[in-house]
Design an enzyme around this catalytic site. Structure first.
Site, PDB file in Angstrom:
ATOM      1  N   ARG A  99      47.672  42.267  41.747  1.00 58.67           N
ATOM      2  CA  ARG A  99      47.231  43.395  40.557  1.00 58.67           C
ATOM      3  C   ARG A  99      48.137  44.012  41.232  1.00 58.67           C
ATOM      4  O   ARG A  99      48.202  44.644  42.325  1.00 58.67           O
ATOM      5  CB  ARG A  99      45.336  43.645  41.435  1.00 58.67           C
ATOM      6  CG  ARG A  99      44.953  45.297  40.374  1.00 58.67           C
ATOM      7  CD  ARG A  99      44.117  46.169  41.169  1.00 58.67           C
ATOM      8  NE  ARG A  99      44.619  46.631  42.662  1.00 58.67           N
ATOM      9  CZ  ARG A  99      44.079  46.929  43.821  1.00 58.67           C
ATOM     10  NH1 ARG A  99      42.700  46.314  43.739  1.00 58.67           N
ATOM     11  NH2 ARG A  99      44.440  47.091  44.778  1.00 58.67           N
ATOM     12  N   TYR A 118      45.831  50.050  52.344  1.00 59.71           N
ATOM     13  CA  TYR A 118      44.764  48.816  52.405  1.00 59.71           C
ATOM     14  C   TYR A 118      46.025  47.675  51.955  1.00 59.71           C
ATOM     15  O   TYR A 118      45.645  46.725  52.975  1.00 59.71           O
ATOM     16  CB  TYR A 118      43.685  48.710  51.416  1.00 59.71           C
ATOM     17  CG  TYR A 118      43.410  48.679  50.415  1.00 59.71           C
ATOM     18  CD1 TYR A 118      44.326  47.239  49.188  1.00 59.71           C
ATOM     19  CD2 TYR A 118      43.537  49.475  50.029  1.00 59.71           C
ATOM     20  CE1 TYR A 118      43.905  47.178  48.402  1.00 59.71           C
ATOM     21  CE2 TYR A 118      42.937  49.586  48.551  1.00 59.71           C
ATOM     22  CZ  TYR A 118      43.372  48.316  47.551  1.00 59.71           C
ATOM     23  OH  TYR A 118      43.491  48.509  46.256  1.00 59.71           O
ATOM     24  N   HIS A 149      42.698  49.767  42.399  1.00 59.61           N
ATOM     25  CA  HIS A 149      41.976  48.924  41.622  1.00 59.61           C
ATOM     26  C   HIS A 149      41.694  49.419  40.020  1.00 59.61           C
ATOM     27  O   HIS A 149      41.548  49.025  39.310  1.00 59.61           O
ATOM     28  CB  HIS A 149      41.612  48.996  42.592  1.00 59.61           C
ATOM     29  CG  HIS A 149      39.812  48.519  42.115  1.00 59.61           C
ATOM     30  ND1 HIS A 149      39.095  47.962  41.654  1.00 59.61           N
ATOM     31  CD2 HIS A 149      38.439  49.283  41.925  1.00 59.61           C
ATOM     32  CE1 HIS A 149      38.356  47.600  40.889  1.00 59.61           C
ATOM     33  NE2 HIS A 149      37.478  48.722  41.056  1.00 59.61           N
TER      34      HIS A 149
HETATM   35  C1  TPP Z   1      27.235  44.387  41.713  1.00 53.72           C
HETATM   36  C2  TPP Z   1      28.165  45.309  42.004  1.00 53.72           C
HETATM   37  N1  TPP Z   1      28.773  45.296  43.360  1.00 53.72           N
HETATM   38  C3  TPP Z   1      29.377  46.290  43.632  1.00 53.72           C
HETATM   39  C4  TPP Z   1      30.325  47.078  41.844  1.00 53.72           C
HETATM   40  C5  TPP Z   1      31.783  47.343  43.165  1.00 53.72           C
HETATM   41  N2  TPP Z   1      32.412  47.091  42.615  1.00 53.72           N
HETATM   42  C6  TPP Z   1      33.728  48.013  41.550  1.00 53.72           C
HETATM   43  S1  TPP Z   1      34.742  46.827  41.039  1.00 53.72           S
HETATM   44  C7  TPP Z   1      34.166  46.262  43.164  1.00 53.72           C
HETATM   45  C8  TPP Z   1      35.250  44.838  43.133  1.00 53.72           C
HETATM   46  C9  TPP Z   1      35.677  43.988  42.610  1.00 53.72           C
HETATM   47  O1  TPP Z   1      36.762  42.990  42.740  1.00 53.72           O
HETATM   48  P1  TPP Z   1      36.630  42.084  41.674  1.00 53.72           P
HETATM   49  O2  TPP Z   1      35.376  40.713  41.012  1.00 53.72           O
HETATM   50  O3  TPP Z   1      38.267  41.009  43.096  1.00 53.72           O
HETATM   51  O4  TPP Z   1      37.564  42.329  40.524  1.00 53.72           O
HETATM   52  P2  TPP Z   1      39.075  43.538  40.577  1.00 53.72           P
HETATM   53  O5  TPP Z   1      38.944  44.786  39.981  1.00 53.72           O
HETATM   54  O6  TPP Z   1      39.522  42.646  41.375  1.00 53.72           O
HETATM   55  O7  TPP Z   1      39.225  42.904  38.866  1.00 53.72           O
HETATM   56  C10 TPP Z   1      33.229  46.130  43.036  1.00 53.72           C
HETATM   57  C11 TPP Z   1      32.939  45.368  44.794  1.00 53.72           C
HETATM   58  C12 TPP Z   1      30.352  47.168  41.117  1.00 53.72           C
HETATM   59  N3  TPP Z   1      30.190  47.244  39.989  1.00 53.72           N
HETATM   60  N4  TPP Z   1      28.644  45.844  40.881  1.00 53.72           N
END
Ligand code: TPP
Ligand code: MG
Length: 379
Positions: free
Chosen positions: A273, A286, A277
């Site tokens: 990425r 970080y 985020h």
């Molecule tokens: C069930 C849930 N827990 C926490 C969140 C908060 N949250 C939003 S994005 C994220 C990280 C996701 O990371 P990843 O699966 O690696 O996907 P990326 O955003 O890197 O594409 C979190 C923890 C959420 N949206 N849903």
């Protein structure tokens, strides 16, 4: 235990490090075309040019959306910068009847489905609830709840199998997108179990972009993610997620297995990425600049451009025309975003339930009275 001791103890128990990028690659970062014994795939010159075109347009649209957020025109944006090859490669491998279950970052896949990129922007601008008819586009709604869509996709895949749409060369298949962080969710692991034991026609497409917001990959797993598939009883493969050709080849193969009744598989698209985020995040808190620079050298677009130039498949005029088209598409997107009408505030109550509810009606009535109390007060 000292770090070296931990590594030795883990090696003794047969646990391998998570950070070994062995993957399927067909185009090196320098733009050299390489062969892979399991994924032989031929592209015509036109197909190479089309993939380049898609990568550039998708990146440009994404940049426009980020700019719109910075100018206060979107509430938030989840950029796909750096992940264009993972999305265009897999998106272009899909057939029209295949069904897609995206996260909130799959703007490139959405584009490859032939969907107007404006479609999800109402959600990010906060003027609608991000709904559309998934059946019309064969593209489910963006899902913010991490991992939830993998279960929806599994149920859908089991359904099309029961409907007899699977098991032949022109059968249907399902693809579920998720991130590295999502692999720690119960939903994703449950989806793996159900898909495996019911032999569901699904491809689990994990974009390992190395972070779940600020949490690095090492906080999610002790083994390379694609190897998780072994424990669930289906194949897993790691692909260079910045190589559009390899992603296309690997995804097409996995989709074909699924449509022909061979069951699920997991693809780990190893990528990065490049941006934040979301626009609410500051990644400099970080991660270090040198890490980002190292990935910059593996850029998914630069390598295709280098390949096209070296092989004389495209010239300067072609690259300029693609840039100009991408600019035009982005300007058009901007104009339409600015034109999106603000909804009446009570619209928030619409579409919560398909057939309404007495409780919701009561809340709407209370809200409307409250709004009416401002009338004539100058507020
Ligand atoms: C069930 C849930 N827990 C926490 C969140 C908060 N949250 C939003 S994005 C994220 C990280 C996701 O990371 P990843 O699966 O690696 O996907 P990326 O955003 O890197 O594409 C979190 C923890 C959420 N949206 N849903
Ligand atoms: Mg991630």
């Amino acid at each position: 235990m000292a770090k070296g001791d931990v590594a030795r103890a883990r090696a003794k128990r047969g646990i391998r490090s998570a950070a070994e990028p062995e993957f399927v690659q067909l185009l090196t970062p320098e733009g050299e075309r390489v062969d892979h014994p399991s994924y032989a795939v031929d592209f015509t010159d036109q197909e190479y040019r089309d993939l380049y075109h898609d990568l550039v347009v998708v990146r440009r649209l994404d940049a426009e959306a980020t700019a719109l957020q910075r100018q206060g025109e979107l509430g938030i944006w989840a950029s796909l910068l750096g992940q264009e090859a993972a999305q265009v490669g897999s998106g272009r491998a899909l057939r029209t009847n295949d069904m897609v279950f995206p996260t909130y970052r799959e703007h490139g896949v959405l584009y490859c489905r032939g969907i107007d990129p404006i479609m999800p922007l109402g959600l990010f601008r906060g003027v609608d609830q991000g709904g559309w008819d998934p059946n019309e586009f064969k593209f489910s709604m963006y899902t913010i709840v991490i991992g939830a869509q993998t279960l929806h996709a599994t149920g859908y895949a089991m359904g099309i199998a029961k409907d007899g749409k699977v098991g032949t060369a022109d059968g249907e298949a399902v693809i579920a997108y998720f991130g590295d962080g999502a692999t720690s969710q119960g939903d994703v692991n449950e989806a793996f179990v159900w898909s495996s034991v019911f032999n569901a026609p699904i491809v689990f497409f994990c974009q390992n972009n190395q972070y779940a917001i600020s949490e690095p990959l090492e906080r999610q797993t002790r083994v390379p993610l694609y190897q998780r598939a072994n424990g669930f009883g289906f194949p897993g493969v790691r692909v260079d997620g910045n190589d559009v050709l390899a992603v296309y080849a690997v995804t097409r193969d996995a989709l074909d297995d699924a449509r022909q009744g061979q069951g699920p598989s997991l693809i780990e698209a190893y990528t990065y990425r490049m941006g934040a985020h979301t626009t609410s995040d500051d990644p400099t808190r970080y991660r270090i600049a040198s890490e980002v620079e190292a990935w910059q050298a593996k850029d998914p677009i630069t390598r295709v451009r280098a390949f096209l130039s070296k092989q004389r498949i495209a010239d300067a005029d072609f690259f300029a025309a693609v840039d100009e088209e991408a600019r035009t598409v982005a300007v058009h997107l901007r104009e339409r975003v600015l034109d999106m009408p603000d909804p009446h505030p009570s619209k928030i109550f619409d579409n919560v339930y398909a057939e309404g509810s007495p409780l919701l009606d009561e809340q709407r009535e209370g809200f409307e009275k409250y709004m009416a109390s401002f009338e004539g007060s100058g507020h």
